[in-house]
Design an enzyme around this catalytic site. Sequence first.
Site, PDB file in Angstrom:
ATOM      1  N   ASN A 208      -0.649  10.249  20.022  1.00  0.00           N
ATOM      2  CA  ASN A 208      -2.102  10.440  20.135  1.00  0.00           C
ATOM      3  C   ASN A 208      -2.733   9.207  20.748  1.00  0.00           C
ATOM      4  OD1 ASN A 208      -4.094   8.927  18.091  1.00  0.00           O
ATOM      5  ND2 ASN A 208      -2.069   9.088  17.131  1.00  0.00           N
TER       6      ASN A 208
ATOM      7  N   SER B 191      -4.612  -1.614  12.205  1.00  0.00           N
ATOM      8  CA  SER B 191      -3.394  -1.169  12.883  1.00  0.00           C
ATOM      9  C   SER B 191      -3.566  -0.077  13.923  1.00  0.00           C
ATOM     10  CB  SER B 191      -2.402  -0.685  11.819  1.00  0.00           C
ATOM     11  OG  SER B 191      -3.054   0.101  10.834  1.00  0.00           O
ATOM     12  N   CYS B 192      -4.804   0.304  14.262  1.00  0.00           N
ATOM     13  CA  CYS B 192      -4.948   1.375  15.260  1.00  0.00           C
ATOM     14  C   CYS B 192      -4.421   0.883  16.612  1.00  0.00           C
ATOM     15  CB  CYS B 192      -6.404   1.819  15.396  1.00  0.00           C
ATOM     16  SG  CYS B 192      -6.581   3.088  16.668  1.00  0.00           S
TER      17      CYS B 192
ATOM     18  N   THR C 167       0.774   4.244  13.595  1.00  0.00           N
ATOM     19  CA  THR C 167       1.612   4.814  14.652  1.00  0.00           C
ATOM     20  C   THR C 167       2.246   3.733  15.545  1.00  0.00           C
ATOM     21  OG1 THR C 167      -0.422   5.081  15.899  1.00  0.00           O
ATOM     22  CG2 THR C 167       0.394   7.006  14.747  1.00  0.00           C
TER      23      THR C 167
ATOM     24  N   CYS D 164      33.848  18.246  17.506  1.00  0.00           N
ATOM     25  CA  CYS D 164      34.334  17.050  16.804  1.00  0.00           C
ATOM     26  C   CYS D 164      35.378  16.343  17.674  1.00  0.00           C
ATOM     27  CB  CYS D 164      34.909  17.418  15.430  1.00  0.00           C
ATOM     28  SG  CYS D 164      36.188  18.682  15.531  1.00  0.00           S
TER      29      CYS D 164
ATOM     30  N   CYS E 132      32.344  12.771  13.770  1.00  0.00           N
ATOM     31  CA  CYS E 132      32.752  14.185  13.797  1.00  0.00           C
ATOM     32  C   CYS E 132      31.886  15.016  12.851  1.00  0.00           C
ATOM     33  CB  CYS E 132      34.225  14.318  13.425  1.00  0.00           C
ATOM     34  SG  CYS E 132      34.664  13.517  11.871  1.00  0.00           S
TER      35      CYS E 132
HETATM   36  C1  LIG Z   1      -4.288  12.179  15.743  1.00  0.00           C
HETATM   37  C2  LIG Z   1      -4.120  10.996  14.852  1.00  0.00           C
HETATM   38  C3  LIG Z   1      -5.211  10.231  14.506  1.00  0.00           C
HETATM   39  C4  LIG Z   1      -5.072   9.120  13.679  1.00  0.00           C
HETATM   40  N1  LIG Z   1      -6.165   8.390  13.334  1.00  0.00           N
HETATM   41  C5  LIG Z   1      -6.043   7.347  12.473  1.00  0.00           C
HETATM   42  C6  LIG Z   1      -7.172   6.639  12.014  1.00  0.00           C
HETATM   43  O1  LIG Z   1      -8.318   6.933  12.357  1.00  0.00           O
HETATM   44  N2  LIG Z   1      -6.967   5.620  11.151  1.00  0.00           N
HETATM   45  C7  LIG Z   1      -5.730   5.251  10.710  1.00  0.00           C
HETATM   46  O2  LIG Z   1      -5.605   4.320   9.915  1.00  0.00           O
HETATM   47  N3  LIG Z   1      -4.637   5.925  11.123  1.00  0.00           N
HETATM   48  C8  LIG Z   1      -4.756   6.968  11.969  1.00  0.00           C
HETATM   49  N4  LIG Z   1      -3.652   7.684  12.343  1.00  0.00           N
HETATM   50  C9  LIG Z   1      -2.326   7.285  11.829  1.00  0.00           C
HETATM   51  C10 LIG Z   1      -1.912   8.119  10.599  1.00  0.00           C
HETATM   52  O3  LIG Z   1      -2.810   7.927   9.532  1.00  0.00           O
HETATM   53  C11 LIG Z   1      -0.490   7.751  10.127  1.00  0.00           C
HETATM   54  O4  LIG Z   1      -0.465   6.386   9.805  1.00  0.00           O
HETATM   55  C12 LIG Z   1       0.576   8.031  11.182  1.00  0.00           C
HETATM   56  O5  LIG Z   1       0.260   9.166  11.929  1.00  0.00           O
HETATM   57  C13 LIG Z   1       1.969   8.211  10.572  1.00  0.00           C
HETATM   58  O6  LIG Z   1       2.038   9.307   9.695  1.00  0.00           O
HETATM   59  P1  LIG Z   1       2.524  10.793  10.132  1.00  0.00           P
HETATM   60  O7  LIG Z   1       3.845  10.661  10.786  1.00  0.00           O
HETATM   61  O8  LIG Z   1       2.528  11.586   8.854  1.00  0.00           O
HETATM   62  O9  LIG Z   1       1.483  11.302  11.083  1.00  0.00           O
HETATM   63  C14 LIG Z   1      -3.786   8.780  13.185  1.00  0.00           C
HETATM   64  C15 LIG Z   1      -2.693   9.561  13.537  1.00  0.00           C
HETATM   65  C16 LIG Z   1      -2.836  10.665  14.352  1.00  0.00           C
HETATM   66  C17 LIG Z   1      -1.621  11.489  14.692  1.00  0.00           C
END
Ligand SMILES: Cc1cc2nc3c(=O)[nH]c(=O)nc-3n(C[C@H](O)[C@H](O)[C@H](O)COP(=O)(O)O)c2cc1C
Length: 507
Positions: A176, A236-237, A302, A450, A484
Amino acid sequence: MNKISPKLFLDFSEMNKCLLCADPACEKVCERNLPVGEILRSLYFENYHGAAVKLNGNDCSQCAGPCEQACVLSGRKVPVQIQDIFSGFLNESTRLPAHRIEEADISTEICGVKLENPFLLSSSVVASSYDMCARAFRAGWAGAAFKTICSFPQHEASPRFSAIRSHSHSFAGFKNIEQLSDHSVEENMQIFRELKKEFPDKVIVASIMGMNEEEWTYLAAECEKAGANIIECNFSCPNMEDSDLGITIGQSEELVERFTKAVKKGTKLPVLVKLTPNITDMVPLALAAKRGGADGIAAINTINSITGVNIDTLVAEPSVQGRSMIGGYSGAAVKPIALRFISDLSNCKELYDLHISGMGGIETWRDALEFILLGAGSVQVTTAVMQYGYRIIDDLIDGLKEYMKCKGISSLKDLIGAASSTVVAHTDIERDMVVFPVFRHERCYGCGRCYISCMDGGHQAISFDYEKRKPHLDPGKCVGCHLCMLVCPARAIETARKPVHREPLPK
Ligand SMILES: Cc1cc2nc3c(=O)[nH]c(=O)nc-3n(C[C@H](O)[C@H](O)[C@H](O)COP(=O)(O)O)c2cc1C
C-alpha cells in the site's frame, strides 16, 4: 505433549478453489441445514475442531449435492467439490485430539487494560470510521487501533494498492502507498466518544502522528479526553519520507525517545510505540522508546517494497498515472520477518517489562499463536481483514480456544513467550545429530519432485525408480536437510522419530 496438529490429509487444492463468498449460495440449499459456508471457512482458516463441530458427524457423500450445484463457480467452471472435501475431512477429523479441559480463558491485557481476547484490528483503513469499528466490535474483535490520526491534511493517490497473488485467489503479499486518516482530529475524537459510549468494554488504541513535540503531546491528550484506552505512536509509516515524520522517526533513537517523552507528557494512558521493520535491529529503537517512557512496543509496520513492474507499460506497481513509489508490504509474506522482530524484542532482558503487540501477516489462529508464543501479549491484523472481512475473528477465537482446550492450557497468559527461549544464536545450535526423512510410500503420488530437488538442490541422496515411480533414500548420502519433505505435494515424507548421531566434522 498432546499433539494438536495431526497431519490432516485434506485436499487443499480443492479447498483453495472456494471463494469464501459473501452470503454463500451453497449454504442456503443444504437439505440438512449445515452451515456449509462456515465449515468451508473454518477449514480454510485451519480451525479444524470448529469445522468438525459444525459438520457434526454428517456424511455428505450420499447426498445429491445441491450445495455444489448452487456454488457460484457452477456453470462457469467446475464447482468446488464440497462433498469430497467434507467426506475427506470427516474421515480425517477422527484423528483430532480430544479436549483435556472444558474451558480456556483467552482474555489478556495491554499494560493493565483488559482485552476479552488478544485480537485487535491494526491501525489502517480497516479501523477508520465509527461504522467499521462498530461492526468489527459486534463481530467479536476485542479492540481496534484506529487509523493514524494527524492534524495535517491527507491527499491520497489512486490506485494505492498492489498485491502478489498466491496459487489460490488470496494475496501472498500486499503493498500500500496509503498515508494517514483523512478525517480531522475533531471528527476522529467524536468517533472515539461515540464508540466508547456504545462499546465501553472494547479497547480503543489511538494511533497518532504529530509534526513536532507540541503536537504529539496535544494529540495524546485529546485522544485520552475522547475516551481512548491506549495511545500508539506511529513512528513507522513508510509512505512519508518527510524529516521527523513516519518512518524517519522509527529509524532514529533520538527522535523515538524525544517524541515518546512528548506523548507521555500529554497522557497518563499506556503508550505503545509502533516501530518499523525497515532497520537492521529493532532493539536499540525499542530501548530508546523505553527511555522515553513507553509501556510497550507494537511491531511490525509495513516493509518498504516494490511488488512488481508491469512489463507492458514498463511502470512499477501500483501505477499512479504512469509513476509509482516504494510502499509498505504486509500480509502473509511478511510474517517470518515480523516473528523475527518479535523474537528479538522478547529475548531482550531490558525490555521484559514492556508489552509487545505483534502483527504482520496474521491470517489464522495459528499465525496469531506463533506471535504469542514468541512473546506478543496481544496481536493486531489488517491485510487479512482487507481480504476476508471482520468475520475471520470467528475462526481466530474458536481455533485458539480449541488449541488450548486440547493442550490443557486454561489461560492464554501461560502461552505468552513460551517459545521465546528456543530461538538461540547460531553458535548454540546442535550440529552433530541428523534427522532422516521417512518415506510413506502409501501416500506418495510418484511425481519424483523429491528426487529432482535432492539431485539439483540437495545431496543426491534420493534415487528414483521410473518404472515403479518410487523414490529411494540412500542414508549414506542424506544429510537430513528436509528439502524433500518441503517440496513433497503429497506430504508423504515425514521426519524420523529419532535423530542419529553424526561424527563432528574435523576442525
Ligand atoms: C492499507 C494499509 C494502511 C495502513 N495504515 C496504517 C496507519 O495509518 N497507521 C499505522 O500505524 N499502520 C498502518 N498500516 C500498517 C498495519 O497497521 C500493519 O502494521 C501492517 O499492515 C502489518 O500487518 P498485516 O500484515 O496484518 O496487514 C497500514 C497497512 C495497510 C495495508
